[in-house]
Design an enzyme around this catalytic site. Sequence first.
Site, PDB file in Angstrom:
ATOM      1  N   HIS A 196      -9.363   3.819  -1.014  1.00 35.20           N
ATOM      2  CA  HIS A 196      -7.988   3.304  -0.950  1.00 35.20           C
ATOM      3  C   HIS A 196      -7.662   2.408  -2.152  1.00 35.20           C
ATOM      4  O   HIS A 196      -7.532   1.192  -2.011  1.00 35.20           O
ATOM      5  CB  HIS A 196      -7.815   2.548   0.367  1.00 35.20           C
ATOM      6  CG  HIS A 196      -6.435   2.053   0.648  1.00 35.20           C
ATOM      7  ND1 HIS A 196      -5.289   2.594   0.095  1.00 35.20           N
ATOM      8  CD2 HIS A 196      -5.990   1.037   1.457  1.00 35.20           C
ATOM      9  CE1 HIS A 196      -4.233   1.941   0.535  1.00 35.20           C
ATOM     10  NE2 HIS A 196      -4.624   0.993   1.357  1.00 35.20           N
ATOM     11  N   CYS A 225       0.826  -1.219   0.000  1.00 39.84           N
ATOM     12  CA  CYS A 225       0.000   0.000   0.000  1.00 39.84           C
ATOM     13  C   CYS A 225       0.854   1.261   0.000  1.00 39.84           C
ATOM     14  O   CYS A 225       0.324   2.374  -0.084  1.00 39.84           O
ATOM     15  CB  CYS A 225      -0.954  -0.018   1.177  1.00 39.84           C
ATOM     16  SG  CYS A 225      -2.080  -1.419   1.061  1.00 39.84           S
TER      17      CYS A 225
END
Length: 419
Positions: A366, A105
């Site tokens: 996200h 991420c």
Amino acid sequence: MKFRRKIYVVGGDLTTFIGKHHPDFIWKKHPDFGKKENPTLEELLTQAINGAFEKTGVDPEAIERGFIGNFAGELFSNQGHMGALAVRANEKLHGKPFTRLEGACASGGLAVAAGIDALNAGHDVVMAAGSEVQTTCSAREGAGYLARASHWETERDIDDFTFPAMFARRAKHYKEKYGVTDEDIAHVTVKAYKNANKNPYAHMRSIEMDLESAANAGDRNPQFLRNEELKPHLKVSDCSQVSDGAAAIILATEEGLEKLGIDKSDTIEVLAYAQATSPLGDVDDYTVLNNTMQAAQQVYEEAGLKPSDINVAEVHDCFAVTELLMYEALGFADPGKGAELAREGETGIEGSIPVNTGGGLLAFGHPVGATGVKQVLEIYRQMKGQCGDYQIPETPKYGLTANMGGDDRTTVAMAFENV
Ligand code: CAA
């Protein structure tokens, strides 16, 4: 790393972040189901890249190198080789050196960091972009793909939803150590949705969230983990979104700005960045983001700033409790005091240190590889007064980003000054 040259963010663009619960997201109950498809990884990346050229007025010809953040294109979209995918966006990019960066991420943050490195090494104008599509399978199957960012051999089996479980574990330890409640943590969630409701790019822009709903598990907000020990410590509303989206920015040196004919006052300066990487599967204290703390301390030192200087921050709130841990790792709150900061509204748009003003990962969304790039773009947009309904009242002078990969295993932190 000491910068050898002054480095500026010229601007950029992003796509709307979409997924389940976004009005434009096509799923089986959408009126356009069967008639329209959701945008692909390539379409999103193309839109952000060409949007960045349009918004900044930079000719793609001027780009000397490009860096693309993406975590799991192969798994979600059967697509790797992202540098070569990105240059398809614009004929003027054909033949230019574009490369993919991957750090779970934190892939987007790594793309921006690689751009800064390239400028320090002698280039004058570069692009950093990031993109991810995650809605091509169920959330459960996707959780298995995202689990590639854990230490697979030892951590995958914590739960089918490996990352939600890992952060439920952090929530459990944090609550037990400091007496923090689910309602304390829910203040982060409520702020995130409130900000996203003002943000046209946000995945959850049309979903409202009050404190009671965010603090309590129920049929509409289930505790969904199968791991019995961790299940009570995570609800759906504590989780970041499974989003599709992309973001792109252009970075330049002083010489680069001159070549582009761009005035410094239209940019923000990157004062410092730091990356820290810790061994997978080896967290010694679940109540502290040690890796992020290390990156942040280095950034403060190199930028000559302290936490109280920061006027706006974008932090990696992959789960609600993570934002509290971020406040503490970045020095905005003392250990165990992150919840107080949230409860008192200090991190809201009108607070003393606004954090995740567009809704953060919880509600802005996200799309993993895009997140770190979007964070930098958000700081730029806040500093240049481009955030519309979620613009913070006083123009910020200093900003900070913290983009995290895995269970705090790779962090890229950056400090910025409004020019
Ligand atoms: N009662 C009981 N259980 C229920 C339920 C209900 N009313 N509704 C759902 N569930 C359970 C079910 O078991 C369901 O799974 P199955 O249908 O496969 O059995 C499970 O909850 C999930 O439900 P949905 O598929 O309906 O969930 P959703 O599509 O709305 O997604 C979410 C919700 C699972 C929380 C999803 O948003 C999610 O996974 N979010 C987290 C994403 C994530 O982990 N991102 C990475 C963050 S980590 C990071 O940033 C660092 C890194 O490097 C990876």
